[in-house]
Design a protein around this motif. Structure first.
Motif, mmCIF file in Angstrom:
data_model
loop_
_atom_site.group_PDB
_atom_site.id
_atom_site.type_symbol
_atom_site.label_atom_id
_atom_site.label_comp_id
_atom_site.label_asym_id
_atom_site.label_seq_id
_atom_site.Cartn_x
_atom_site.Cartn_y
_atom_site.Cartn_z
ATOM 1 N N SER A 17 0.835 -1.199 0.000
ATOM 2 C CA SER A 17 0.000 0.000 0.000
ATOM 3 C C SER A 17 0.872 1.253 0.000
ATOM 4 O O SER A 17 2.074 1.205 0.281
ATOM 5 C CB SER A 17 -0.933 0.018 1.215
ATOM 6 O OG SER A 17 -0.209 0.115 2.424
ATOM 7 N N ALA A 18 0.248 2.369 -0.318
ATOM 8 C CA ALA A 18 0.941 3.658 -0.363
ATOM 9 C C ALA A 18 -0.089 4.755 -0.164
ATOM 10 O O ALA A 18 -1.300 4.534 -0.298
ATOM 11 C CB ALA A 18 1.659 3.842 -1.702
ATOM 12 N N THR A 19 0.376 5.963 0.178
ATOM 13 C CA THR A 19 -0.502 7.129 0.212
ATOM 14 C C THR A 19 0.112 8.235 -0.634
ATOM 15 O O THR A 19 1.338 8.407 -0.664
ATOM 16 C CB THR A 19 -0.740 7.650 1.648
ATOM 17 O OG1 THR A 19 0.511 8.070 2.224
ATOM 18 C CG2 THR A 19 -1.367 6.584 2.517
ATOM 19 N N VAL A 20 -0.749 8.974 -1.312
ATOM 20 C CA VAL A 20 -0.337 10.071 -2.189
ATOM 21 C C VAL A 20 -1.068 11.333 -1.742
ATOM 22 O O VAL A 20 -2.301 11.355 -1.690
ATOM 23 C CB VAL A 20 -0.652 9.762 -3.667
ATOM 24 C CG1 VAL A 20 -0.273 10.948 -4.553
ATOM 25 C CG2 VAL A 20 0.084 8.504 -4.124
ATOM 26 N N TRP A 21 -0.313 12.391 -1.425
ATOM 27 C CA TRP A 21 -0.852 13.658 -0.904
ATOM 28 C C TRP A 21 -0.854 14.698 -2.020
ATOM 29 O O TRP A 21 0.136 14.818 -2.766
ATOM 30 C CB TRP A 21 0.014 14.127 0.259
ATOM 31 C CG TRP A 21 -0.412 15.389 0.944
ATOM 32 C CD1 TRP A 21 -1.120 15.501 2.098
ATOM 33 C CD2 TRP A 21 -0.116 16.741 0.536
ATOM 34 N NE1 TRP A 21 -1.291 16.826 2.446
ATOM 35 C CE2 TRP A 21 -0.689 17.610 1.496
ATOM 36 C CE3 TRP A 21 0.567 17.290 -0.545
ATOM 37 C CZ2 TRP A 21 -0.590 18.996 1.404
ATOM 38 C CZ3 TRP A 21 0.658 18.676 -0.644
ATOM 39 C CH2 TRP A 21 0.087 19.516 0.329
ATOM 40 N N VAL A 22 -1.933 15.484 -2.110
ATOM 41 C CA VAL A 22 -1.991 16.576 -3.080
ATOM 42 C C VAL A 22 -2.757 17.752 -2.486
ATOM 43 O O VAL A 22 -3.557 17.603 -1.554
ATOM 44 C CB VAL A 22 -2.684 16.157 -4.399
ATOM 45 C CG1 VAL A 22 -1.959 15.017 -5.082
ATOM 46 C CG2 VAL A 22 -4.152 15.815 -4.178
ATOM 47 N N GLU A 23 -2.510 18.925 -3.061
ATOM 48 C CA GLU A 23 -3.386 20.086 -2.880
ATOM 49 C C GLU A 23 -3.917 20.480 -4.239
ATOM 50 O O GLU A 23 -3.153 20.560 -5.219
ATOM 51 C CB GLU A 23 -2.652 21.269 -2.247
ATOM 52 C CG GLU A 23 -3.577 22.471 -2.042
ATOM 53 C CD GLU A 23 -2.888 23.735 -1.563
ATOM 54 O OE1 GLU A 23 -3.560 24.795 -1.560
ATOM 55 O OE2 GLU A 23 -1.694 23.669 -1.220
ATOM 56 N N THR A 24 -5.224 20.741 -4.310
ATOM 57 C CA THR A 24 -5.848 21.183 -5.556
ATOM 58 C C THR A 24 -6.363 22.605 -5.391
ATOM 59 O O THR A 24 -6.401 23.144 -4.277
ATOM 60 C CB THR A 24 -7.002 20.244 -5.945
ATOM 61 O OG1 THR A 24 -8.021 20.312 -4.932
ATOM 62 C CG2 THR A 24 -6.511 18.810 -6.076
ATOM 63 N N ASP A 25 -6.775 23.223 -6.484
ATOM 64 C CA ASP A 25 -7.208 24.621 -6.399
ATOM 65 C C ASP A 25 -8.711 24.778 -6.176
ATOM 66 O O ASP A 25 -9.202 25.907 -6.089
ATOM 67 C CB ASP A 25 -6.760 25.395 -7.637
ATOM 68 C CG ASP A 25 -7.350 24.857 -8.932
ATOM 69 O OD1 ASP A 25 -8.240 23.981 -8.874
ATOM 70 O OD2 ASP A 25 -6.895 25.305 -10.003
ATOM 71 N N ARG A 26 -9.441 23.670 -6.073
ATOM 72 C CA ARG A 26 -10.875 23.722 -5.776
ATOM 73 C C ARG A 26 -11.326 22.326 -5.353
ATOM 74 O O ARG A 26 -10.579 21.351 -5.519
ATOM 75 C CB ARG A 26 -11.662 24.202 -6.992
ATOM 76 C CG ARG A 26 -11.665 23.242 -8.156
ATOM 77 C CD ARG A 26 -12.276 23.855 -9.397
ATOM 78 N NE ARG A 26 -11.429 24.917 -9.923
ATOM 79 C CZ ARG A 26 -11.747 25.675 -10.966
ATOM 80 N NH1 ARG A 26 -12.906 25.500 -11.569
ATOM 81 N NH2 ARG A 26 -10.928 26.615 -11.397
ATOM 82 N N PRO A 27 -12.536 22.191 -4.825
ATOM 83 C CA PRO A 27 -13.010 20.856 -4.436
ATOM 84 C C PRO A 27 -13.090 19.931 -5.651
ATOM 85 O O PRO A 27 -13.488 20.350 -6.743
ATOM 86 C CB PRO A 27 -14.405 21.125 -3.855
ATOM 87 C CG PRO A 27 -14.391 22.569 -3.479
ATOM 88 C CD PRO A 27 -13.505 23.251 -4.473
ATOM 89 N N CYS A 28 -12.722 18.678 -5.455
ATOM 90 C CA CYS A 28 -12.760 17.712 -6.543
ATOM 91 C C CYS A 28 -12.551 16.314 -5.981
ATOM 92 O O CYS A 28 -12.355 16.137 -4.775
ATOM 93 C CB CYS A 28 -11.704 18.026 -7.611
ATOM 94 S SG CYS A 28 -10.013 17.932 -7.007
ATOM 95 N N VAL A 29 -12.587 15.324 -6.854
ATOM 96 C CA VAL A 29 -12.217 13.958 -6.516
ATOM 97 C C VAL A 29 -10.844 13.694 -7.116
ATOM 98 O O VAL A 29 -10.624 13.936 -8.312
ATOM 99 C CB VAL A 29 -13.243 12.939 -7.052
ATOM 100 C CG1 VAL A 29 -12.827 11.520 -6.667
ATOM 101 C CG2 VAL A 29 -14.640 13.254 -6.519
#
Length: 582
Positions: A17-29
């Motif tokens: 398993s792994a985890t991937v972190w992100v920041e986006t510029d608006r709500p999304c999936v």
């Protein structure tokens, strides 16, 4: 469509398993699609107007490596609606980001690269960098160029990932667009929003962005992630709390650390069991939830646990919070409060015999140059009143001005850690090595302790491995001071200070077996079975304008032909990795 604002960062990785972190510029999936067919998705959650997601990817094959992509989808779109690929970036000059899971066999080598103190203020493509080439930047460029250099399996970042109290000119200009910089905290960051500027500046660097997308990372804070000398003493804390700007600073620091660094240290199972994380994901705006949590953590160290344990097959990493759980009352000073100390003991000793190597991540070194160790113990004794109130007042001023707040400045905690290490390193089921991994002091060295007396001594190889900075500098006067601290004269002077402070003799003595080295650098531990090797790499400028990593020292830490316990001497080494164009 939503866009990718920061990341992706590949954080937790185990065998499947792994985890991937992100920041986006608006709500999304946020979708993560692996080339082996594995996929996962998470809705973003919101803190202070920013949108984040931490995507657990499960069902991976042990010992495999698969490229992955990040896609974003409008949360209101029908099932199977339009998704836009946002990573890798169009036209990227870097190789595909991959998830490499841990091998199924404990005999397969694991490579742990570590360091601390990365001041990211100077852009990576600047014509002249006043503090020298960035070691992470250079490592990324070297790996991306396909030089044949071994890619780390894990990157351990041991503090000062951002500098809240030393902003760049570009960040200061952004701050000036929000408030008057002639008022405190001046050019330092003031709140959560301004902390996000630091993470953009650090993690949007193209080389480092790619590196963090493809090499898993474990992180812990140190003082500059909040402010220099964070939680040095009760007097220091009272002075800071009396300022009009400190509350927003500490709340912003703890909130942003929880969002950007801490969550990624946790496994998918730990994330699923985390009550705050569940609440954050369940509400439209989690700002107040995270703010209340940060306020509780600042008020009561027991409110939050920033320390954590990770097992990489038969390698155990215990990352220790040396900042936020301190007891500062002068009569009861401790690096860790009682609850944290008990947790540390359990994390180290639980299942002992089930690991071949124990790594203790401590941003602050356990073993310092002898004069500095004695000086911090002497100062702590005088601050506690060993030589009367006049000495105590002057010693408190010295403590704050000279940054005397390492393990040695908490003598009871130093002794407790020493005893815990001895217990973990002793007996028939002891690991081959016990290594304390540290940074903070803007140079690198290797120190080896030896227990005094005729009683049973540890059978493991015990080492203090200190590596700092990744990207910073140290004045020549301090370099000379550190060298003197290791010298015979420095040791003699330290004994005088210890006598004046009426300090008891420590249970261990230690010697420097490598260093000191000054420059931007990383250490790498390679562990396979009960074998261990260590290398120190530094950045070097080339005459034609490029930058490269040079291996300046390497050592075998164990000799498996003799049971994995015999000391093997290390020495200088030469390296010729492919240069980074400057």
């Amino acid at each position: 469509m939503a866009g990718l604002r920061l990341g992706p960062l590949l954080r937790y990785v185990d065998a499947d398993s792994a985890t991937v972190w992100v920041e986006t510029d608006r709500p999304c999936v946020v979708h993560v699609h692996c080339d082996d067919g594995t996929a996962a998705a998470e809705h973003t959650w919101q803190v202070a107007g920013h949108h984040y997601a931490l995507v657990p990817v499960t069902g991976l094959t042990p010992g495999s490596e698969t490229p992955y992509r990040v896609l974003l989808e409008d949360p209101g779109a029908p099932a199977g609606g339009s998704r836009e690929e946002v990573w890798p970036l169009p036209g990227s000059r870097f190789p595909a980001s991959t998830i490499r899971t841990l091998p199924a066999s404990a005999q397969e080598p694991l490579h742990f690269a570590f360091g601390s103190c990365r001041w990211s203020a100077t852009p990576s493509n600047a014509g002249h960098d006043p503090v020298g080439p960035d070691a992470l930047d250079t490592l990324a460029a070297t790996l991306a160029a396909g030089s044949g250099r071994q890619r780390p399996d894990v990157l351990l970042l041991l503090g000062d990932q951002v500098y809240a109290d030393q902003t760049s000119e570009a960040t200061a200009q952004a701050l000036a667009g929000r408030r008057d910089l002639t008022e405190p905290p001046w050019k330092q960051v003031a709140d959560y929003e301004e902390y996000t500027y630091l993470y953009y500046e650090s993690w949007l660097d193209p080389e480092v962005r790619w590196l963090l997308s493809t090499v898993p990372s474990c992180m812990i804070f140190d003082d500059h992630d909040v402010i220099d000398d964070w939680n040095t003493s009760a007097s220091w804390l009272a002075r800071m709390r009396a300022t009009p700007w400190w509350r927003e600073r500490i709340l912003g620091g703890l909130m942003s650390y929880w969002v950007h660094q801490h969550l990624g240290n946790l496994s998918p199972a730990e994330l699923a069991a985390d009550e705050l994380y569940a609440q954050v994901r369940a509400v439209p705006d989690a700002t107040e939830l995270v703010r209340e949590f940060a306020a509780g953590a600042d008020h009561d160290p027991a409110h939050a646990r920033w320390s954590y344990r990770r097992d990489f097959g038969r390698v155990r990493l215990v990352m220790i919070d040396t900042r936020a759980t301190r007891v500062l009352d002068e009569g009861h000073r401790a690096m860790l409060d009682k609850t944290e100390g008990e947790w540390l003991r359990q994390a180290v000793l639980d299942g002992r015999g089930g690991y071949d190597h124990l790594l203790l991540g401590s941003s602050l070194p356990w073993l310092l140059p002898h004069l500095i160790h004695a000086g911090e113990g002497w100062n702590a004794a005088l601050c506690a009143g060993e030589r009367g109130p006049r000495w105590a007042r002057r010693s408190e001023l010295l403590r704050q001005r000279a940054d005397l707040e390492h393990w040695a400045a908490f003598p009871g905690s130093f002794t407790a850690l020493t005893e815990l290490i001895a217990e973990a390193a002793s007996g028939a089921d002891a690991p081959a090595t016990v290594c304390v991994l540290s940074g903070d002091v803007h140079h690198a060295y290797v120190a080896e302790p030896h227990w005094r007396g005729a009683g049973p001594h540890p059978t493991s190889r015990v080492l203090q491995l200190t590596c700092s900075p990744v990207h910073n500098s140290i004045p020549g006067s301090l370099q000379a001071g550190f060298r003197f601290g290791w010298s015979r004269s420095g040791r003699w002077l330290g004994k005088l200070l210890a006598r004046h402070g009426r300090l008891p003799r420590p249970a261990v003595k230690w010697r420097r077996t490598g260093g000191p080295w000054f420059g931007n650098q990383l250490m790498t531990l390679t562990l396979a079975g009960r074998a261990a090797r260590l290398a120190l790499d530094q950045t070097r400028r080339e005459k034609r304008g490029g930058v490269r990593l040079v291996t300046v020292w390497r050592a075998a830490l164990t000799d498996t032909r003799r049971g994995g316990q015999t000391v093997v001497t290390g020495g200088p080494a030469a390296g010729t990795d492919r240069p980074k164009s400057g």
